[in-house]
Write a protein that holds these residues in place. Structure first.
Motif, PDB file in Angstrom:
ATOM      1  N   VAL A 349      31.508  -2.091 -63.055  1.00 15.97           N
ATOM      2  CA  VAL A 349      32.173  -2.522 -64.287  1.00 15.97           C
ATOM      3  C   VAL A 349      31.115  -3.120 -65.206  1.00 15.97           C
ATOM      4  N   ALA A 350      31.012  -2.640 -66.429  1.00 13.09           N
ATOM      5  CA  ALA A 350      29.997  -3.168 -67.352  1.00 13.09           C
ATOM      6  C   ALA A 350      30.658  -3.746 -68.589  1.00 13.09           C
ATOM      7  N   LEU A 351      29.907  -4.629 -69.260  1.00 10.42           N
ATOM      8  CA  LEU A 351      30.418  -5.310 -70.450  1.00 10.42           C
ATOM      9  C   LEU A 351      29.575  -4.939 -71.661  1.00 10.42           C
ATOM     10  N   LEU A 352      30.236  -4.498 -72.719  1.00  6.10           N
ATOM     11  CA  LEU A 352      29.503  -4.170 -73.948  1.00  6.10           C
ATOM     12  C   LEU A 352      30.117  -4.910 -75.129  1.00  6.10           C
ATOM     13  N   THR A 353      29.360  -5.838 -75.700  1.00  8.20           N
ATOM     14  CA  THR A 353      29.839  -6.519 -76.898  1.00  8.20           C
ATOM     15  C   THR A 353      28.722  -6.494 -77.930  1.00  8.20           C
ATOM     16  N   SER A 354      29.068  -6.842 -79.159  1.00  9.13           N
ATOM     17  CA  SER A 354      28.052  -6.704 -80.200  1.00  9.13           C
ATOM     18  C   SER A 354      27.004  -7.804 -80.115  1.00  9.13           C
ATOM     19  N   SER A 355      27.241  -8.813 -79.275  1.00  8.85           N
ATOM     20  CA  SER A 355      26.241  -9.872 -79.226  1.00  8.85           C
ATOM     21  C   SER A 355      25.147  -9.624 -78.176  1.00  8.85           C
ATOM     22  N   LEU A 356      25.209  -8.490 -77.500  1.00 14.80           N
ATOM     23  CA  LEU A 356      24.103  -8.159 -76.603  1.00 14.80           C
ATOM     24  C   LEU A 356      22.849  -7.904 -77.442  1.00 14.80           C
ATOM     25  N   ASN A 357      21.685  -8.188 -76.867  1.00 16.97           N
ATOM     26  CA  ASN A 357      20.492  -7.835 -77.629  1.00 16.97           C
ATOM     27  C   ASN A 357      20.204  -6.346 -77.455  1.00 16.97           C
ATOM     28  N   LYS A 358      19.208  -5.881 -78.192  1.00 15.97           N
ATOM     29  CA  LYS A 358      18.982  -4.444 -78.276  1.00 15.97           C
ATOM     30  C   LYS A 358      18.690  -3.836 -76.903  1.00 15.97           C
ATOM     31  N   LYS A 359      17.883  -4.578 -76.143  1.00 15.60           N
ATOM     32  CA  LYS A 359      17.472  -4.062 -74.850  1.00 15.60           C
ATOM     33  C   LYS A 359      18.669  -3.936 -73.894  1.00 15.60           C
ATOM     34  N   GLU A 360      19.456  -5.017 -73.853  1.00 14.29           N
ATOM     35  CA  GLU A 360      20.632  -4.998 -72.977  1.00 14.29           C
ATOM     36  C   GLU A 360      21.574  -3.856 -73.378  1.00 14.29           C
ATOM     37  N   ARG A 361      21.715  -3.731 -74.700  1.00 12.74           N
ATOM     38  CA  ARG A 361      22.636  -2.721 -75.189  1.00 12.74           C
ATOM     39  C   ARG A 361      22.155  -1.322 -74.785  1.00 12.74           C
ATOM     40  N   GLU A 362      20.864  -1.119 -74.966  1.00 12.32           N
ATOM     41  CA  GLU A 362      20.351   0.211 -74.657  1.00 12.32           C
ATOM     42  C   GLU A 362      20.460   0.579 -73.190  1.00 12.32           C
ATOM     43  N   LYS A 363      20.324  -0.433 -72.368  1.00 11.96           N
ATOM     44  CA  LYS A 363      20.482  -0.228 -70.931  1.00 11.96           C
ATOM     45  C   LYS A 363      21.906   0.252 -70.646  1.00 11.96           C
ATOM     46  N   ILE A 364      22.863  -0.425 -71.271  1.00 14.04           N
ATOM     47  CA  ILE A 364      24.256  -0.045 -71.023  1.00 14.04           C
ATOM     48  C   ILE A 364      24.549   1.353 -71.575  1.00 14.04           C
ATOM     49  N   TYR A 365      24.051   1.617 -72.769  1.00 15.80           N
ATOM     50  CA  TYR A 365      24.224   2.958 -73.338  1.00 15.80           C
ATOM     51  C   TYR A 365      23.744   4.022 -72.349  1.00 15.80           C
ATOM     52  N   LYS A 366      22.586   3.741 -71.754  1.00 13.63           N
ATOM     53  CA  LYS A 366      21.987   4.700 -70.840  1.00 13.63           C
ATOM     54  C   LYS A 366      22.888   4.885 -69.606  1.00 13.63           C
ATOM     55  N   ASP A 367      23.318   3.747 -69.059  1.00 14.37           N
ATOM     56  CA  ASP A 367      24.136   3.814 -67.844  1.00 14.37           C
ATOM     57  C   ASP A 367      25.497   4.454 -68.093  1.00 14.37           C
ATOM     58  N   VAL A 368      26.000   4.277 -69.313  1.00 12.34           N
ATOM     59  CA  VAL A 368      27.287   4.887 -69.628  1.00 12.34           C
ATOM     60  C   VAL A 368      27.105   6.392 -69.737  1.00 12.34           C
ATOM     61  N   LYS A 369      26.013   6.774 -70.357  1.00 15.56           N
ATOM     62  CA  LYS A 369      25.751   8.198 -70.559  1.00 15.56           C
ATOM     63  C   LYS A 369      25.469   8.920 -69.236  1.00 15.56           C
ATOM     64  N   SER A 370      24.796   8.211 -68.341  1.00 12.96           N
ATOM     65  CA  SER A 370      24.442   8.861 -67.075  1.00 12.96           C
ATOM     66  C   SER A 370      25.593   8.840 -66.068  1.00 12.96           C
ATOM     67  N   GLY A 371      26.626   8.043 -66.376  1.00 11.31           N
ATOM     68  CA  GLY A 371      27.766   7.999 -65.475  1.00 11.31           C
ATOM     69  C   GLY A 371      27.671   6.902 -64.427  1.00 11.31           C
ATOM     70  N   LYS A 372      26.658   6.050 -64.567  1.00  8.25           N
ATOM     71  CA  LYS A 372      26.500   4.962 -63.617  1.00  8.25           C
ATOM     72  C   LYS A 372      27.603   3.920 -63.802  1.00  8.25           C
ATOM     73  N   VAL A 373      28.048   3.739 -65.034  1.00  8.12           N
ATOM     74  CA  VAL A 373      29.131   2.798 -65.321  1.00  8.12           C
ATOM     75  C   VAL A 373      30.472   3.507 -65.133  1.00  8.12           C
ATOM     76  N   ASP A 374      31.358   2.887 -64.354  1.00  8.82           N
ATOM     77  CA  ASP A 374      32.678   3.481 -64.150  1.00  8.82           C
ATOM     78  C   ASP A 374      33.695   2.958 -65.148  1.00  8.82           C
ATOM     79  N   ILE A 375      33.667   1.627 -65.329  1.00 10.91           N
ATOM     80  CA  ILE A 375      34.609   1.019 -66.269  1.00 10.91           C
ATOM     81  C   ILE A 375      33.799   0.235 -67.282  1.00 10.91           C
ATOM     82  N   LEU A 376      33.957   0.562 -68.549  1.00  9.36           N
ATOM     83  CA  LEU A 376      33.235  -0.162 -69.592  1.00  9.36           C
ATOM     84  C   LEU A 376      34.221  -1.026 -70.359  1.00  9.36           C
ATOM     85  N   VAL A 377      34.021  -2.355 -70.293  1.00  6.63           N
ATOM     86  CA  VAL A 377      34.885  -3.279 -70.996  1.00  6.63           C
ATOM     87  C   VAL A 377      34.140  -3.720 -72.247  1.00  6.63           C
ATOM     88  N   GLY A 378      34.832  -3.832 -73.364  1.00  6.26           N
ATOM     89  CA  GLY A 378      34.104  -4.272 -74.548  1.00  6.26           C
ATOM     90  C   GLY A 378      34.993  -4.503 -75.749  1.00  6.26           C
TER      91      GLY A 378
END
Ligand code: ADP
Ligand code: MG
Length: 695
Positions: A349-378
């Protein structure tokens, strides 16, 4: 420069950068937005009431001269500023008071003329107008826009004035209406006696008389619903052909999940889960609205859906309106799936909000795209354009009334035809729901989990403050926690924020110096806010002083007391939402409303809070007290994004529906030449539907 309807308002005369921002905050960006920024109500300034003829309990308009003012903050009311003005007309004098708006003194200069609109109450045997809406008159304003006519009153924010807005809108009308084209076919207009669009818009702003304003409203409402029904209809025609994802029901996995829950599902929850399973198993994409009172346990139903998706190897997106809620959902979802394994791995389960910094955000983007994240809350961050899912099959939208239809649909375009579950904690009667959410199937959770004790609600005034504090202490002593909530009102954000933090300092240093007191408000950074919330959840903070940021969804079952300050300032549904933060565990919970003004509408709202606990009943009462116009203040509800309140004329809505259906029978893809205006308007007003159609 040649202007058209899409021209940005900053190119208009008299609108500098500061005002542009203010207007933007009202949702006004283009000239067209101004044309459709309709008044909240009207004031008939051809018929003013003499002070001597005012009636108690009614809203009335007077025009009078300011005699003088007086400012005080009453004894024992350190936090209540009272501003009193006495006005006079040829028939008599009237005191008017405002609470906590000290800035008013810069406007109310003795000798000036003022128009006041408000409800007349009896205060210590004298007539009084409380918290009236006002407009100071001067020689300039006695022109034909502001005076001697039916005058529009708009919803505004501080630093914008009615007069300025009237002038700007009048300018836009004069310049643009002559070239306005009507998109409604002539036969439909004629058959249902609908005004043409140009005079409708004109009469919505500056009505010739009330009947003409009503016709104008009818025409605009018709058009809004006609368009909406056309887009629903087009969508339905496509939907019959659209194939979504038919999830397989993996009973073993789902049973394991259900067994791991710390409670038994209510039969209402199970019923809804059946409906959800049916929808998700079918090839047709799900569009379901889940209504349920606060605390009825909607989240777990949604999580069940996510588990269904996970067990088919798909991703889910869970969109919520606030960062606080996103953070909380993410935590509780994580703990609820922590024991589960699918295909040998844990559920992520991952969390995506606009207050993440760029690096954190990009990590999540990557994991969402690769399918590593199952549930994205945001939060709204989920509809950010660059976010790509590997294989999204379920979209959950919590507290949907906080989102617009556009936002909801934008998430749907993230992938091909996902299933969609929309949840709301402001349930409304079913018939109403069906007109407002015409494109959705509706499920309702109509019972609370077993063992819940209804919250006991008290209404008290300032004189009981000491008792309130003692009562809180008693509960803290017993191991419980408490919320103290402060209102924030748009017009005076800074002032109220100050009130909450002053209050906090005082409580921490004096009243509750033996306890741990925390403060949370909307201006704190996300990190700080989550830290405080986490401490409160963990029991490391006893009292949480807060603004309304805790209004939606926050879940701390050990909190059993809520004190709401200035309770008269909140709407009924909002109070109910707030109160829903307590009474979530096994302890008897208490809600204490502190308020002074217990007359009029505010009094009725507060009384309703004391006597009612069921959200559906509260919604009905709210509707009764406020009337449909206010209740469905389209802008607050945000869905569907209609330009006028839909409840003023249900009959027109039905006619619009029939006409839309008839038109689509003749021209199912809007390809006839005469329907191109309609088609274009649809693509502009509901661009996401357009995208859906193309998909
Ligand atoms: P809401 O419908 O307001 O979103 P939540 O989903 O946040 O409500 O649930 C409120 C609380 O009730 C949560 O703490 C949740 O774990 C709990 N809960 C949900 N379903 C049940 C149940 N069947 N029995 C007991 N507690 C439940
Ligand atoms: Mg919830």
């Amino acid at each position: 420069m040649v202007k058209d309807l899409t021209t940005d308002i900053r190119y208009l005369k008299g609108i500098g950068p500061k005002r542009v921002k203010l207007f933007n905050s009202l949702g006004v960006h283009s000239i067209e937005d101004f044309l459709y920024y309709f008044p909240r109500r009207y004031e008939d300034r051809t018929k003013l009431t003499d002070i001597a003829k005012l009636k108690i309990g009614e809203y009335q308009t007077i025009e009078a001269k300011i005699l003088g003012f007086d400012e005080s903050s009453a004894f024992r009311r350190r936090f209540l500023n009272i501003f009193e003005v006495v006005v006079e007309d040829s028939s008599g004098r009237l005191p008017c008071v405002w609470f906590n708006q000290p800035y008013l003194k810069q406007y109310f200069k003795p000798g000036k003329e003022v128009v006041l609109y408000g409800k007349i109450d009896l205060h210590r045997g004298c007539l009084q107008m409380q918290n009236a809406e006002y407009e100071i008159l001067d020689s300039e304003s006695k022109d034909n826009l502001n005076y001697g006519r039916i005058v529009p009153i708009y919803s505004l924010v501080e630093r914008l004035s009615q007069r300025m807005l009237r002038r700007i809108i009048k300018g836009c009308l004069d310049e643009n209406l002559p070239e306005f084209c009507d998109i409604l076919p002539y036969n439909i207009r004629q058959c249902h006696h609908l005004l043409n669009i140009a005079s409708s818009i004109l009469n919505m702003h500056f009505p010739k008389d009330i009947p003409t304003q009503e016709s104008a409203y009818k025409r605009i409402l018709f058009e809004e619903y006609f368009l909406l029904q056309l887009s629903f209809g087009l969508k339905r025609l496509k939907a019959d052909k659209i194939r979504g994802i038919n999830h397989k029901i993996n009973e073993d996995f789902l049973n394991e999940f259900e067994k791991g829950l710390p409670f038994e599902l209510t039969s209402s929850q199970m019923q809804v889960i059946q409906e959800l399973k049916g929808d998700m198993a079918s090839l047709k994409p799900m569009h379901r609205l889940l209504q349920g009172d606060v605390g009825s346990g909607k989240t777990i139903v949604a999580l069940y859906g996510c588990m269904l998706a996970v067990s088919n190897g798909y991703q889910s997106a869970f969109m919520v309106p606030t960062e606080l809620l996103a953070w909380q959902h993410c935590h509780s979802l994580r703990s609820q799936v922590s024991g589960l394994r699918f295909s040998g791995r844990a559920i992520n389960v991952a969390l995506l909000t606009s207050s993440l910094n760029k690096k954190e955000r990009e990590k999540i983007y990557k994991d969402v795209k690769s399918g590593k994240v199952d549930i994205l809350v945001g939060t709204h961050a989920l509809i950010e354009e660059h976010l790509e899912f590997k294989n999204l099959s379920l979209v959950v939208i919590d507290e949907q009334h906080k989102f617009g239809v556009h936002q909801r649909l934008r998430l749907l375009t993230k992938t091909v035809n996902p299933d969609c579950l929309i949840m709301t904690a402001t349930p409304i009667p079913r018939t109403l729901a069906m007109t407002i959410y015409a494109d959705l199937d509706i499920s309702t959770i109509d019972e609370l989990p077993k063992g819940r004790l209804p919250v006991v609600t008290y209404l008290v005034d300032e004189s009981r403050r000491q008792w309130v504090y003692d009562f809180i202490k008693e509960n803290l002593q017993a191991g419980r926690q408490a919320y103290i909530v402060y209102p924030i009102i748009e017009e005076s954000k800074t002032l109220d924020l100050k009130a909450a933090s002053i209050m906090y300092e005082d409580l921490k240093k004096n009243v509750f110096n033996k306890y741990r007191v925390g403060l949370v408000h909307g201006r704190l950074k996300q990190k700080e806010r989550s830290n405080i919330m986490q401490s409160f959840k963990d029991g490391k903070v006893d009292i949480l002083v807060s603004t309304v940021v805790i209004e939606v969804g926050i879940d701390v079952s050990n909190a059993s007391v809520m004190v709401i300050e200035h309770a008269q300032r909140f709407g009924l549904s909002q109070l109910h939402q707030l109160r829903g933060r307590i009474g979530r565990g096994k302890y008897q919970s208490h809600c204490i409303l502190i308020s002074d003004a217990v007359t009029g509408d505010a009094g009725e709202r507060l009384q309703a809070m004391v006597s009612l606990s069921d959200g559906f009943k509260i919604a009905e009462r709210d509707l009764e007290i406020r009337g449909p116009g206010e209740f469905f203040g389209v802008r607050q509800h945000g869905m569907p994004e209609l330009r006028v309140n839909p409840l003023g004329n249900l009959e027109v809505i039905n006619i619009a529906k029939q006409e839309a259906k008839r038109l689509l029978e003749k021209d199912p893809s809007l390809s006839l030449r005469q329907n191109q205006g309609l088609k274009y308007t649809l693509s502009v007003r509901f661009p996401d539907y357009e995208k859906l159609m193309a998909a």
